[in-house]
Design a protein around this motif. Structure first.
Motif, PDB file in Angstrom:
ATOM      1  N   LEU A 115       0.816  -1.216   0.000  1.00  0.00           N
ATOM      2  CA  LEU A 115       0.000   0.000   0.000  1.00  0.00           C
ATOM      3  C   LEU A 115       0.850   1.267   0.000  1.00  0.00           C
ATOM      4  O   LEU A 115       0.312   2.369   0.004  1.00  0.00           O
ATOM      5  CB  LEU A 115      -0.927   0.005   1.222  1.00  0.00           C
ATOM      6  CG  LEU A 115      -1.937  -1.144   1.319  1.00  0.00           C
ATOM      7  CD1 LEU A 115      -2.730  -1.053   2.613  1.00  0.00           C
ATOM      8  CD2 LEU A 115      -2.872  -1.166   0.117  1.00  0.00           C
ATOM      9  N   HIS A 150       2.332   3.664  -1.809  1.00  0.00           N
ATOM     10  CA  HIS A 150       2.412   4.307  -3.121  1.00  0.00           C
ATOM     11  C   HIS A 150       1.989   5.760  -2.988  1.00  0.00           C
ATOM     12  O   HIS A 150       1.181   6.119  -2.117  1.00  0.00           O
ATOM     13  CB  HIS A 150       1.512   3.600  -4.136  1.00  0.00           C
ATOM     14  CG  HIS A 150       1.828   2.150  -4.323  1.00  0.00           C
ATOM     15  ND1 HIS A 150       2.895   1.716  -5.085  1.00  0.00           N
ATOM     16  CD2 HIS A 150       1.218   1.034  -3.839  1.00  0.00           C
ATOM     17  CE1 HIS A 150       2.930   0.390  -5.064  1.00  0.00           C
ATOM     18  NE2 HIS A 150       1.929  -0.047  -4.316  1.00  0.00           N
ATOM     19  N   SER A 191       3.798   6.616   0.341  1.00  0.00           N
ATOM     20  CA  SER A 191       5.017   5.843   0.094  1.00  0.00           C
ATOM     21  C   SER A 191       6.029   5.932   1.235  1.00  0.00           C
ATOM     22  O   SER A 191       6.969   5.133   1.291  1.00  0.00           O
ATOM     23  CB  SER A 191       5.688   6.312  -1.205  1.00  0.00           C
ATOM     24  OG  SER A 191       6.035   7.688  -1.120  1.00  0.00           O
ATOM     25  N   LYS A 205      -6.836   4.286  -8.446  1.00  0.00           N
ATOM     26  CA  LYS A 205      -5.614   3.498  -8.394  1.00  0.00           C
ATOM     27  C   LYS A 205      -4.879   3.788  -7.088  1.00  0.00           C
ATOM     28  O   LYS A 205      -4.929   4.897  -6.558  1.00  0.00           O
ATOM     29  CB  LYS A 205      -4.702   3.826  -9.577  1.00  0.00           C
ATOM     30  CG  LYS A 205      -5.125   3.223 -10.903  1.00  0.00           C
ATOM     31  CD  LYS A 205      -4.955   1.716 -10.886  1.00  0.00           C
ATOM     32  CE  LYS A 205      -5.286   1.082 -12.214  1.00  0.00           C
ATOM     33  NZ  LYS A 205      -5.183  -0.405 -12.145  1.00  0.00           N
ATOM     34  N   LEU A 206      -4.198   2.798  -6.577  1.00  0.00           N
ATOM     35  CA  LEU A 206      -3.190   2.973  -5.536  1.00  0.00           C
ATOM     36  C   LEU A 206      -2.000   2.145  -5.996  1.00  0.00           C
ATOM     37  O   LEU A 206      -1.915   0.952  -5.731  1.00  0.00           O
ATOM     38  CB  LEU A 206      -3.686   2.516  -4.170  1.00  0.00           C
ATOM     39  CG  LEU A 206      -2.680   2.700  -3.016  1.00  0.00           C
ATOM     40  CD1 LEU A 206      -2.227   4.146  -2.910  1.00  0.00           C
ATOM     41  CD2 LEU A 206      -3.271   2.222  -1.692  1.00  0.00           C
ATOM     42  N   TYR A 251     -11.676   4.715  -1.275  1.00  0.00           N
ATOM     43  CA  TYR A 251     -11.295   5.356  -0.028  1.00  0.00           C
ATOM     44  C   TYR A 251     -12.508   5.547   0.873  1.00  0.00           C
ATOM     45  O   TYR A 251     -13.645   5.647   0.404  1.00  0.00           O
ATOM     46  CB  TYR A 251     -10.712   6.752  -0.288  1.00  0.00           C
ATOM     47  CG  TYR A 251      -9.397   6.789  -1.019  1.00  0.00           C
ATOM     48  CD1 TYR A 251      -8.207   6.507  -0.355  1.00  0.00           C
ATOM     49  CD2 TYR A 251      -9.331   7.139  -2.371  1.00  0.00           C
ATOM     50  CE1 TYR A 251      -6.991   6.555  -1.025  1.00  0.00           C
ATOM     51  CE2 TYR A 251      -8.119   7.198  -3.044  1.00  0.00           C
ATOM     52  CZ  TYR A 251      -6.959   6.904  -2.361  1.00  0.00           C
ATOM     53  OH  TYR A 251      -5.759   6.953  -3.018  1.00  0.00           O
ATOM     54  N   VAL A 259      -8.509   2.372   2.934  1.00  0.00           N
ATOM     55  CA  VAL A 259      -8.694   1.916   1.555  1.00  0.00           C
ATOM     56  C   VAL A 259      -9.303   0.523   1.554  1.00  0.00           C
ATOM     57  O   VAL A 259      -9.102  -0.266   2.474  1.00  0.00           O
ATOM     58  CB  VAL A 259      -7.368   1.913   0.758  1.00  0.00           C
ATOM     59  CG1 VAL A 259      -6.753   3.297   0.725  1.00  0.00           C
ATOM     60  CG2 VAL A 259      -6.380   0.909   1.324  1.00  0.00           C
ATOM     61  N   ARG A 302      -9.551  -2.699  -1.151  1.00  0.00           N
ATOM     62  CA  ARG A 302      -9.019  -3.223  -2.411  1.00  0.00           C
ATOM     63  C   ARG A 302     -10.116  -3.919  -3.219  1.00  0.00           C
ATOM     64  O   ARG A 302     -10.966  -4.625  -2.673  1.00  0.00           O
ATOM     65  CB  ARG A 302      -7.892  -4.214  -2.142  1.00  0.00           C
ATOM     66  CG  ARG A 302      -6.806  -3.718  -1.213  1.00  0.00           C
ATOM     67  CD  ARG A 302      -5.664  -4.714  -1.143  1.00  0.00           C
ATOM     68  NE  ARG A 302      -4.895  -4.596   0.091  1.00  0.00           N
ATOM     69  CZ  ARG A 302      -3.715  -5.159   0.297  1.00  0.00           C
ATOM     70  NH1 ARG A 302      -3.162  -5.899  -0.655  1.00  0.00           N
ATOM     71  NH2 ARG A 302      -3.081  -5.010   1.444  1.00  0.00           N
ATOM     72  N   SER A 359      -3.861  15.225  -8.784  1.00  0.00           N
ATOM     73  CA  SER A 359      -3.434  13.937  -8.248  1.00  0.00           C
ATOM     74  C   SER A 359      -2.142  13.450  -8.871  1.00  0.00           C
ATOM     75  O   SER A 359      -1.868  13.687 -10.059  1.00  0.00           O
ATOM     76  CB  SER A 359      -4.537  12.892  -8.514  1.00  0.00           C
ATOM     77  OG  SER A 359      -4.111  11.595  -8.204  1.00  0.00           O
ATOM     78  N   GLU A 392      -0.053   7.809  -9.217  1.00  0.00           N
ATOM     79  CA  GLU A 392      -0.246   6.639  -8.344  1.00  0.00           C
ATOM     80  C   GLU A 392      -1.643   6.604  -7.718  1.00  0.00           C
ATOM     81  O   GLU A 392      -2.068   5.571  -7.217  1.00  0.00           O
ATOM     82  CB  GLU A 392       0.802   6.636  -7.226  1.00  0.00           C
ATOM     83  CG  GLU A 392       2.221   6.394  -7.705  1.00  0.00           C
ATOM     84  CD  GLU A 392       2.944   7.669  -8.065  1.00  0.00           C
ATOM     85  OE1 GLU A 392       4.200   7.646  -8.086  1.00  0.00           O
ATOM     86  OE2 GLU A 392       2.278   8.701  -8.320  1.00  0.00           O
ATOM     87  N   HIS A 393      -2.348   7.751  -7.746  1.00  0.00           N
ATOM     88  CA  HIS A 393      -3.708   7.820  -7.185  1.00  0.00           C
ATOM     89  C   HIS A 393      -4.732   8.130  -8.277  1.00  0.00           C
ATOM     90  O   HIS A 393      -5.774   8.721  -7.997  1.00  0.00           O
ATOM     91  CB  HIS A 393      -3.770   8.901  -6.101  1.00  0.00           C
ATOM     92  CG  HIS A 393      -2.812   8.706  -4.973  1.00  0.00           C
ATOM     93  ND1 HIS A 393      -2.936   7.705  -4.047  1.00  0.00           N
ATOM     94  CD2 HIS A 393      -1.682   9.396  -4.628  1.00  0.00           C
ATOM     95  CE1 HIS A 393      -1.951   7.785  -3.166  1.00  0.00           C
ATOM     96  NE2 HIS A 393      -1.169   8.789  -3.502  1.00  0.00           N
TER      97      HIS A 393
END
Length: 377
Positions: A103, A105, A109, A235-236, A243, A289, A291, A346, A349-350
């Protein structure tokens, strides 16, 4: 004679009631079986863009501008949705120190890192109304000084990462085509027809009407006392996720909000002011989050479907704190009105995914530009 008539009527009504009950239970069973079959996996983990989406989007922008003009006040053009803010407050988002590597990212990160942010809390209606009215509630978060190239090419938002959420886990339309039909009816003042576009029962959206009615919820006791959801997926890194932000009072000093006078038009702003400005008590949330598991019915392109939490539970990725602060000033309220929140502000990565998020990119940018130009900002 009269007695026999009453007995006959009673027997007839009893049989009619039994028949209606059998038909109702049968219809419920057939409907349940149909939806279980229709809403079953697997689903695609990739976006699927309809050929007419761009044309529909242009038409929706025209309707959105029309709504903005309908609801403008004497001096300012308001947002086409979430026009009434309870306040824009300073916030701090801290990435969970023990965040799972898969997770880590984008802004998550670096476990333990704290981002400074703005948070806007709002009602959902396009026109400001009393807080006690049933309405959607919104939370928008803007992380500041975020390095890296963004999906939005606007220099004004080059250092921002936005998250936009609402107070219900599902949206009341499935795709851009239905949004066009629904929004056009509302823009024309025909809210009752938004979910009944024609006389053909096959076009009726009863399930989506129920979602809309649930979204129009009674006001919470405070804007910091309810859960907010992204509704649409993102996306993550390589993952598809949704979210949500939930209150996390255990992470803050113990606090009990004094009873608010809910007859006041702005009691939600008053509640926020009471906690942060008068009592000087911070408010805490957890950012989580969920998935996507494409083996089950967790579609990317249909935000009217709530992803099953029993299959894919939410995981906390960060904590959010609203420190004690003074926020209800003329200058800060004007700043709040001019802030633009867009999930496309954004990092890649998001990246927002799905039709409603693609629609947001075009509509949010167009309405924001129009509104700020009309307000001479």
């Amino acid at each position: 004679m009269l007695k026999r008539l009453w007995l006959w009527l009673g027997s007839l009504l009893g049989k009619l009631f039994l028949l209606v009950a059998i038909i109702g239970l049968g219809g419920w069973g057939i409907g349940s079986a149909y939806y279980h079959w229709k809403f079953s996996g697997p689903v695609s983990s990739e976006e699927q863009i309809p050929a007419d989406e761009a044309a529909l989007t242009r038409s929706i922008i025209e309707d959105a501008i029309r709504v903005v003009e309908q609801h403008r006040d004497n001096t300012r053009v308001l947002r086409d949705a979430h026009a009434k803010a309870h306040g824009c407050v300073k916030a701090q988002l801290t990435v969970s120190p023990s965040l799972a590597p898969e997770l880590q990212h984008g802004v998550f990160s670096e476990p333990g890192k704290t981002w400074q942010a703005w948070m806007r809390l709002s009602n959902g209606n396009a026109y400001p109304q009393f807080d006690r009215a049933r309405d959607a509630r919104g939370m928008a978060i803007k992380l500041l000084d975020v390095p890296g190239e963004k999906l939005s090419k606007s220099p004004q938002h080059a250092a921002e990462q936005d998250f936009v959420m609402f107070n219900h886990p599902a949206f009341f339309v499935r795709d851009v085509a239905e949004y066009k039909s629904n929004f056009a009816a509302q823009a024309d003042g025909k809210k009752a027809l938004a979910f009944f576009p024609s006389w053909n029962p096959e076009s009726w959206e009863i399930r989506h009407l129920v979602i809309a009615l649930k979204t129009l919820a009674p006001a919470p006791e405070s804007p910091v006392a309810t859960t907010y959801n992204s509704i649409a997926p993102f996306k993550l890194g390589p993952l598809n996720i949704k979210y949500r932000v939930i209150p996390d009072p255990q992470a803050c000093p113990s606090y009990s909000l004094p009873a608010q006078n809910q007859d006041l038009p702005n009691f939600l702003r008053n509640a926020l002011y009471q906690q942060l400005s008068l009592d000087r008590i911070p408010a805490c949330f957890a950012l989580q989050v969920q998935r996507q598991n494409p083996e089950y019915y967790m579609p990317v392109e249909d935000p009217s479907i709530e992803w099953d939490e029993s299959i894919s539970p939410f995981e906390t990725v960060a904590r959010i704190q609203l420190p004690a602060q003074d926020f209800d000033s003329r200058e800060q309220n004007l700043l709040c009105d001019n802030l633009s929140f867009n999930p496309w502000h954004s990092l890649p990565e998001h990246r927002p995914i799905g039709g409603i998020n693609r629609l947001r990119k075009a509509v949010y940018e167009a309405v924001s530009t129009y509104r700020l130009e009309r307000n001479q900002q």
